[in-house]
Design an enzyme around this catalytic site. Structure first.
Site, mmCIF file in Angstrom:
data_model
loop_
_atom_site.group_PDB
_atom_site.id
_atom_site.type_symbol
_atom_site.label_atom_id
_atom_site.label_comp_id
_atom_site.label_asym_id
_atom_site.label_seq_id
_atom_site.Cartn_x
_atom_site.Cartn_y
_atom_site.Cartn_z
ATOM 1 N N ILE A 1 0.896 -1.159 0.000
ATOM 2 C CA ILE A 1 0.000 0.000 0.000
ATOM 3 C C ILE A 1 0.930 1.203 0.000
ATOM 4 C CG2 ILE A 1 -1.703 1.325 1.312
ATOM 5 C CD1 ILE A 1 -2.897 -1.226 2.319
ATOM 6 N N PRO A 2 1.135 1.827 -1.162
ATOM 7 C CA PRO A 2 2.268 2.735 -1.366
ATOM 8 C C PRO A 2 2.116 4.136 -0.762
ATOM 9 C CG PRO A 2 0.955 2.612 -3.349
ATOM 10 C CD PRO A 2 0.342 1.637 -2.382
ATOM 11 N N CYS A 3 2.148 4.220 0.560
ATOM 12 C CA CYS A 3 2.062 5.536 1.203
ATOM 13 C C CYS A 3 3.308 6.374 0.931
ATOM 14 C CB CYS A 3 1.816 5.389 2.701
ATOM 15 S SG CYS A 3 3.055 4.398 3.563
ATOM 16 N N HIS A 4 4.389 5.740 0.460
ATOM 17 C CA HIS A 4 5.602 6.498 0.146
ATOM 18 C C HIS A 4 5.408 7.392 -1.080
ATOM 19 C CE1 HIS A 4 5.870 2.745 -2.232
ATOM 20 N NE2 HIS A 4 6.513 3.468 -3.128
ATOM 21 N N ARG A 5 4.323 7.210 -1.818
ATOM 22 C CA ARG A 5 4.090 8.022 -3.018
ATOM 23 C C ARG A 5 3.353 9.320 -2.721
ATOM 24 N NH1 ARG A 5 2.147 2.754 -6.500
ATOM 25 N NH2 ARG A 5 4.173 1.702 -6.477
#
Length: 359
Positions: free
Chosen positions: A319-323
């Site tokens: 779940i790409p919260c780094h984006r």
């Protein structure tokens, strides 16, 4: 020479391993050389530094935080950390043991000093060898009980001589006596090595529940929250979802995969689940601001709420919260460390350009 964590071997032991370029200590420690400002693997072929000019670190992250840069010769940040041969030997011994238990006497018969086994296993896994065995045996016992095997049969098969001792140990781990545990939930745990550090993955039959870097701020609180919310225990074990996660992470970091498709079972509020679903719609190589995320979710005045939901995500990368970044393009708010966020975004942007994807 200074040791950063008590779980590391002694400074004398590590310097001796460095002098011998002992591969058994790969993944156990990294060496910072004060005179050059670089850090290396234990097996680095560079000239051996003097003892007073080195300090030791348990992880790449700790070495970076210590102000050192990676050695160009041994490349300590490239690829995954090899499992020390002794640790692999111990794990295989546990798997082969009928009751999942390896005694000190059996270790000695294998030519392994029990104190060395405890030290190296804890340095690599963060838990003692005996603690690993106990957790593994309890996990197997729960599986046996769930399959309908008689409690006394499970007790003896897993090496518990005392019925009362087995019941007490079982209840401490799972919060229920064996006879009442048939429906008890259990999360299976696995360490996964990546080029950006070790990750911890937890899964059950519902899917992947947690994937975090082991040095993440607040990881212990997340584990406690999961245990309480799911009313479960966490034990080392194998699961198809963990196999798929490890395989897909390797493909992601090697540039062979852009998206993850392992089954996910995130634990959160309805609002958090909405935010996490929207995160999953951000294409690799792209970023969105907190304000843009809030607008897409119909809460234009809610960037802070988005930030809090991002921080509560327990499924890093998948779940790409780094984006999600600030509106001015700067990075903010990544519990795994801003340096990792930067590296992940650079990795994905490079991959997108190679594929000709327009951002």
């Amino acid at each position: 020479m200074a040791s950063t964590l008590r779980s590391l071997p002694t400074a004398r032991t590590m310097y001796r391993a460095l002098s011998r370029r002992d591969s058994a200590y790969e993944g156990v420690f990294f060496t910072g050389v004060k005179t050059t400002g670089i850090f290396c693997r234990p097996t680095c072929k560079a000239k051996r530094p003097r003892a007073e000019n080195v300090e030791f670190f348990p992880t790449v992250t700790a070495a970076l935080h210590g102000g050192y840069r990676p050695c160009r010769l041994c490349r300590p940040m490239d690829g995954t950390k090899p499992v020390p041969p002794l640790v692999e030997q111990l794990r295989r011994a546990v798997e082969a043991a009928p009751d999942g238990r390896v005694t000190d006497k059996e270790l000695a018969a294998m030519g392994v000093e029990p104190s060395t086994a405890r030290r190296q296993f804890k340095a690599y896994h963060g838990m003692t060898f005996h603690a690993y065995q106990r957790a593994r045996r309890m996990g197997l016992a729960l599986r046996d009980v769930k399959s309908g095997k008689p409690v006394i049969e499970v007790q003896l098969a897993r090496g518990f001589e005392s019925t009362s001792g087995f019941r007490e140990a079982f209840a401490r781990v799972f919060g229920a006596p064996p006879r009442g545990a048939k429906e008890k939930a259990c999360l299976l745990a696995r360490r996964i090595e990546t080029p950006l550090g070790t990750m911890l993955a937890l899964a059950d039959d519902a899917g992947l529940r947690l994937l975090e870097f082991v040095d993440r701020r607040g990881l212990e609180r997340e584990l406690i929250a999961l245990r309480r919310r799911l009313k479960c225990a966490i034990v080392p074990g194998n699961h198809a979802t963990l196999d798929a996660t490890a395989r897909q992470l390797a493909e992601y970091f090697s540039g062979q995969r852009d998206q993850f498709d392992v089954p996910l079972a995130p634990v959160g509020s309805a609002f958090q689940l909405r935010v996490w679903a929207e995160l999953g719609r951000i294409p690799p190589g792209n970023t969105r601001s907190y304000a843009e995320m809030a607008k897409r979710l119909g809460i234009p005045k809610g960037p802070r709420a988005i930030g809090r939901a991002n921080g509560s995500n327990m499924l890093a990368l998948v779940i790409p919260c780094h984006r999600v970044i600030n509106a001015d393009g700067t990075l903010n708010g990544y519990a795994g460390g801003l340096w990792r966020k930067q590296r992940l975004l650079e990795h994905e942007l490079k991959r997108s350009k190679e594929l000709g994807v327009r951002s």
